[in-house]
Scaffold this motif. Structure first.
Motif, PDB file in Angstrom:
ATOM      1  N   THR A  86      35.678  49.919  28.546  1.00 54.15           N
ATOM      2  CA  THR A  86      36.886  49.178  28.887  1.00 54.15           C
ATOM      3  C   THR A  86      36.621  48.332  30.132  1.00 54.15           C
ATOM      4  OG1 THR A  86      37.743  50.914  30.344  1.00 54.15           O
ATOM      5  CG2 THR A  86      38.318  51.050  27.990  1.00 54.15           C
ATOM      6  N   LEU A  87      37.487  47.378  30.382  1.00 53.98           N
ATOM      7  CA  LEU A  87      37.318  46.539  31.567  1.00 53.98           C
ATOM      8  C   LEU A  87      37.388  47.374  32.834  1.00 53.98           C
ATOM      9  CD1 LEU A  87      36.905  43.745  32.760  1.00 53.98           C
ATOM     10  CD2 LEU A  87      39.378  43.371  32.615  1.00 53.98           C
ATOM     11  N   ASP A  88      38.317  48.323  32.888  1.00 58.39           N
ATOM     12  CA  ASP A  88      38.414  49.192  34.063  1.00 58.39           C
ATOM     13  C   ASP A  88      37.141  50.007  34.256  1.00 58.39           C
ATOM     14  OD1 ASP A  88      40.936  48.480  35.041  1.00 58.39           O
ATOM     15  OD2 ASP A  88      41.985  49.860  33.709  1.00 58.39           O
ATOM     16  N   ALA A  89      36.604  50.546  33.162  1.00 61.44           N
ATOM     17  CA  ALA A  89      35.386  51.349  33.258  1.00 61.44           C
ATOM     18  C   ALA A  89      34.208  50.517  33.741  1.00 61.44           C
ATOM     19  CB  ALA A  89      35.068  51.979  31.902  1.00 61.44           C
ATOM     20  N   LEU A  90      34.112  49.273  33.284  1.00 63.20           N
ATOM     21  CA  LEU A  90      33.012  48.404  33.706  1.00 63.20           C
ATOM     22  C   LEU A  90      33.173  47.974  35.159  1.00 63.20           C
ATOM     23  CD1 LEU A  90      32.631  46.278  30.461  1.00 63.20           C
ATOM     24  CD2 LEU A  90      31.091  48.067  31.295  1.00 63.20           C
ATOM     25  N   CYS A  91      34.418  47.740  35.577  1.00 64.22           N
ATOM     26  CA  CYS A  91      34.657  47.426  36.994  1.00 64.22           C
ATOM     27  C   CYS A  91      34.184  48.585  37.872  1.00 64.22           C
ATOM     28  CB  CYS A  91      36.143  47.163  37.233  1.00 64.22           C
ATOM     29  SG  CYS A  91      36.736  45.563  36.635  1.00 64.22           S
ATOM     30  N   LYS A  92      34.477  49.796  37.460  1.00 59.45           N
ATOM     31  CA  LYS A  92      34.051  50.980  38.215  1.00 59.45           C
ATOM     32  C   LYS A  92      32.538  51.086  38.228  1.00 59.45           C
ATOM     33  CE  LYS A  92      34.744  55.992  38.537  1.00 59.45           C
ATOM     34  NZ  LYS A  92      35.424  57.179  37.936  1.00 59.45           N
ATOM     35  N   ARG A  93      31.903  50.865  37.092  1.00 57.48           N
ATOM     36  CA  ARG A  93      30.441  50.968  36.992  1.00 57.48           C
ATOM     37  C   ARG A  93      29.751  49.982  37.924  1.00 57.48           C
ATOM     38  NH1 ARG A  93      26.269  52.441  33.568  1.00 57.48           N
ATOM     39  NH2 ARG A  93      27.678  53.472  32.105  1.00 57.48           N
ATOM     40  N   PHE A  94      30.270  48.749  37.991  1.00 58.82           N
ATOM     41  CA  PHE A  94      29.607  47.692  38.755  1.00 58.82           C
ATOM     42  C   PHE A  94      30.178  47.516  40.157  1.00 58.82           C
ATOM     43  CE2 PHE A  94      28.847  45.985  34.319  1.00 58.82           C
ATOM     44  CZ  PHE A  94      27.498  46.313  34.305  1.00 58.82           C
ATOM     45  N   GLY A  95      31.153  48.333  40.538  1.00 56.24           N
ATOM     46  CA  GLY A  95      31.724  48.208  41.876  1.00 56.24           C
ATOM     47  C   GLY A  95      32.590  46.983  42.055  1.00 56.24           C
ATOM     48  N   VAL A  96      33.210  46.506  40.970  1.00 59.57           N
ATOM     49  CA  VAL A  96      34.117  45.362  41.051  1.00 59.57           C
ATOM     50  C   VAL A  96      35.512  45.868  41.419  1.00 59.57           C
ATOM     51  CG1 VAL A  96      35.201  43.486  39.744  1.00 59.57           C
ATOM     52  CG2 VAL A  96      32.785  44.039  39.374  1.00 59.57           C
ATOM     53  N   ASP A  97      36.113  45.335  42.463  1.00 58.12           N
ATOM     54  CA  ASP A  97      37.406  45.804  42.953  1.00 58.12           C
ATOM     55  C   ASP A  97      38.524  45.407  41.989  1.00 58.12           C
ATOM     56  OD1 ASP A  97      39.599  46.648  44.374  1.00 58.12           O
ATOM     57  OD2 ASP A  97      39.420  45.156  45.974  1.00 58.12           O
ATOM     58  N   ASN A  98      39.094  46.392  41.320  1.00 56.54           N
ATOM     59  CA  ASN A  98      40.219  46.142  40.414  1.00 56.54           C
ATOM     60  C   ASN A  98      41.471  46.881  40.865  1.00 56.54           C
ATOM     61  OD1 ASN A  98      39.336  48.729  39.850  1.00 56.54           O
ATOM     62  ND2 ASN A  98      39.707  48.579  37.643  1.00 56.54           N
ATOM     63  N   SER A  99      41.586  47.115  42.176  1.00 61.25           N
ATOM     64  CA  SER A  99      42.713  47.880  42.715  1.00 61.25           C
ATOM     65  C   SER A  99      44.049  47.177  42.488  1.00 61.25           C
ATOM     66  CB  SER A  99      42.505  48.139  44.207  1.00 61.25           C
ATOM     67  OG  SER A  99      42.335  46.915  44.916  1.00 61.25           O
ATOM     68  N   GLY A 144      47.000  41.616  33.072  1.00 60.85           N
ATOM     69  CA  GLY A 144      47.421  40.242  33.298  1.00 60.85           C
ATOM     70  C   GLY A 144      46.282  39.330  32.912  1.00 60.85           C
ATOM     71  N   ALA A 145      46.560  38.276  32.154  1.00 58.76           N
ATOM     72  CA  ALA A 145      45.487  37.462  31.590  1.00 58.76           C
ATOM     73  C   ALA A 145      44.619  36.816  32.660  1.00 58.76           C
ATOM     74  CB  ALA A 145      46.079  36.396  30.669  1.00 58.76           C
ATOM     75  N   LEU A 146      45.230  36.259  33.706  1.00 59.38           N
ATOM     76  CA  LEU A 146      44.434  35.573  34.716  1.00 59.38           C
ATOM     77  C   LEU A 146      43.645  36.570  35.553  1.00 59.38           C
ATOM     78  CD1 LEU A 146      43.627  32.900  36.006  1.00 59.38           C
ATOM     79  CD2 LEU A 146      45.570  33.140  37.559  1.00 59.38           C
ATOM     80  N   LEU A 147      44.288  37.649  36.007  1.00 60.78           N
ATOM     81  CA  LEU A 147      43.581  38.659  36.792  1.00 60.78           C
ATOM     82  C   LEU A 147      42.449  39.269  35.982  1.00 60.78           C
ATOM     83  CD1 LEU A 147      43.187  40.540  39.206  1.00 60.78           C
ATOM     84  CD2 LEU A 147      44.972  42.022  38.260  1.00 60.78           C
ATOM     85  N   ASP A 148      42.717  39.577  34.720  1.00 62.58           N
ATOM     86  CA  ASP A 148      41.680  40.180  33.882  1.00 62.58           C
ATOM     87  C   ASP A 148      40.518  39.221  33.644  1.00 62.58           C
ATOM     88  OD1 ASP A 148      43.293  42.350  33.849  1.00 62.58           O
ATOM     89  OD2 ASP A 148      43.701  42.339  31.697  1.00 62.58           O
ATOM     90  N   ALA A 149      40.818  37.933  33.528  1.00 65.07           N
ATOM     91  CA  ALA A 149      39.748  36.940  33.375  1.00 65.07           C
ATOM     92  C   ALA A 149      38.892  36.873  34.638  1.00 65.07           C
ATOM     93  CB  ALA A 149      40.332  35.574  33.043  1.00 65.07           C
ATOM     94  N   GLN A 150      39.528  36.965  35.798  1.00 66.62           N
ATOM     95  CA  GLN A 150      38.781  36.946  37.055  1.00 66.62           C
ATOM     96  C   GLN A 150      37.873  38.165  37.184  1.00 66.62           C
ATOM     97  OE1 GLN A 150      42.238  36.652  39.599  1.00 66.62           O
ATOM     98  NE2 GLN A 150      41.970  34.448  39.911  1.00 66.62           N
ATOM     99  N   LEU A 151      38.398  39.327  36.817  1.00 64.65           N
ATOM    100  CA  LEU A 151      37.587  40.549  36.850  1.00 64.65           C
ATOM    101  C   LEU A 151      36.453  40.468  35.835  1.00 64.65           C
ATOM    102  CD1 LEU A 151      40.431  43.231  37.119  1.00 64.65           C
ATOM    103  CD2 LEU A 151      38.899  42.477  38.951  1.00 64.65           C
ATOM    104  N   LEU A 152      36.772  39.952  34.650  1.00 62.43           N
ATOM    105  CA  LEU A 152      35.765  39.861  33.602  1.00 62.43           C
ATOM    106  C   LEU A 152      34.638  38.916  33.996  1.00 62.43           C
ATOM    107  CD1 LEU A 152      34.865  40.739  30.810  1.00 62.43           C
ATOM    108  CD2 LEU A 152      36.226  38.868  29.843  1.00 62.43           C
ATOM    109  N   ALA A 153      34.959  37.866  34.741  1.00 65.46           N
ATOM    110  CA  ALA A 153      33.919  36.935  35.190  1.00 65.46           C
ATOM    111  C   ALA A 153      32.889  37.666  36.042  1.00 65.46           C
ATOM    112  CB  ALA A 153      34.546  35.780  35.971  1.00 65.46           C
ATOM    113  N   GLU A 154      33.347  38.580  36.897  1.00 65.48           N
ATOM    114  CA  GLU A 154      32.422  39.352  37.732  1.00 65.48           C
ATOM    115  C   GLU A 154      31.648  40.364  36.897  1.00 65.48           C
ATOM    116  OE1 GLU A 154      33.772  40.591  41.693  1.00 65.48           O
ATOM    117  OE2 GLU A 154      35.714  39.709  41.227  1.00 65.48           O
TER     118      GLU A 154
END
Length: 227
Positions: free
Chosen positions: A132-145, A151-161
């Motif tokens: 999941t996007l949350d799981a990948l953010c956690k794996r790579f240390g991407v801040d998704n707090s 949200g489409a824009l926030l999720d796109a920004q996280l997905l870019a990282e």
């Protein structure tokens, strides 16, 4: 190389059942890095918002009532994405909804192979692990707090990282980053100072020459024999 990271929010799972897009968020990448250019819009789905969908993204019927229809923004959306590849998490879902809306609005649908599916990338790279996007953010240390809701824009920004990390990080090639350059823009010739040493002489002594001659006498047709 231009790519568009894209995410959507909807009223449900299947457009065939009357569900519609309610949000589109796009982030422009050039050489896998965000440029700051983006496309973001909320959409009036012309229907009520099911409680299950509201619990996911928090977009209510009342909030969306005065937002544009997809037909009103279709031209701007198509112009923004151009013919660039689309980076999408679980691409089949978003592409199905987008093509449904594009077809209704009278635009050509997009081929499935235009999308780069980061969900498939993650499953191939980390088989058996949560993707999941949350799981990948956690794996790579991407801040998704800030991601309390989808949200489409926030999720796109996280997905870019996340996408950049899936590709191997900020330096994805095998070449090393360049060092500091001169004022002219290129590194000049490198000068290395070494102490001067006299050339060493490796002359053969008389004893070594005599020993070598004795060894040759014991060999049959030696190659090293000198006439």
């Amino acid at each position: 190389m231009r790519e568009i990271v894209l995410d959507t929010e909807t009223t449900g799972f299947k457009p065939e059942e009357g569900h519609r897009l309610v949000e589109i968020g796009c982030i422009e990448l050039v050489n896998h890095l965000a440029t700051g250019e983006r496309f973001h819009v909320y959409l009036n789905p012309e229907r009520d918002m099911p409680p299950e969908a509201f619990a996911v993204h928090g977009l209510s019927t009342e909030f969306l009532a005065d937002k544009p229809l997809f037909n009103d923004v279709a031209a701007d959306f198509v112009a923004f994405i151009g013919d660039s590849p689309l980076v999408i998490h679980n691409a089949a879902f978003d592409m199905h909804f987008l093509n449904w809306e594009l077809k209704i609005a009278g635009y050509p649908v997009m081929p499935k192979d235009r999308a780069i599916d980061t969900l498939l990338m993650a499953r191939q790279k980390f088989p058996g692990s949560p993707a999941t996007l949350d799981a990948l953010c956690k794996r790579f240390g991407v801040d998704n707090s800030n991601r309390t809701l989808h949200g489409a824009l926030l999720d796109a920004q996280l997905l870019a990282e996340v996408y950049l990390e899936l590709l191997g990080g900020r330096q994805t090639g095998l070449s090393f980053a360049g060092g500091p350059a001169s004022k002219g823009g290129s590194a000049g010739p490198v000068r290395i100072d070494r102490p001067f040493r006299e050339a060493r002489v490796f002359a053969v002594s008389e004893e070594e020459a005599a020993a070598h001659a004795e060894m040759l006498k014991k060999m049959k047709n030696p190659l090293w024999a000198v006439e």
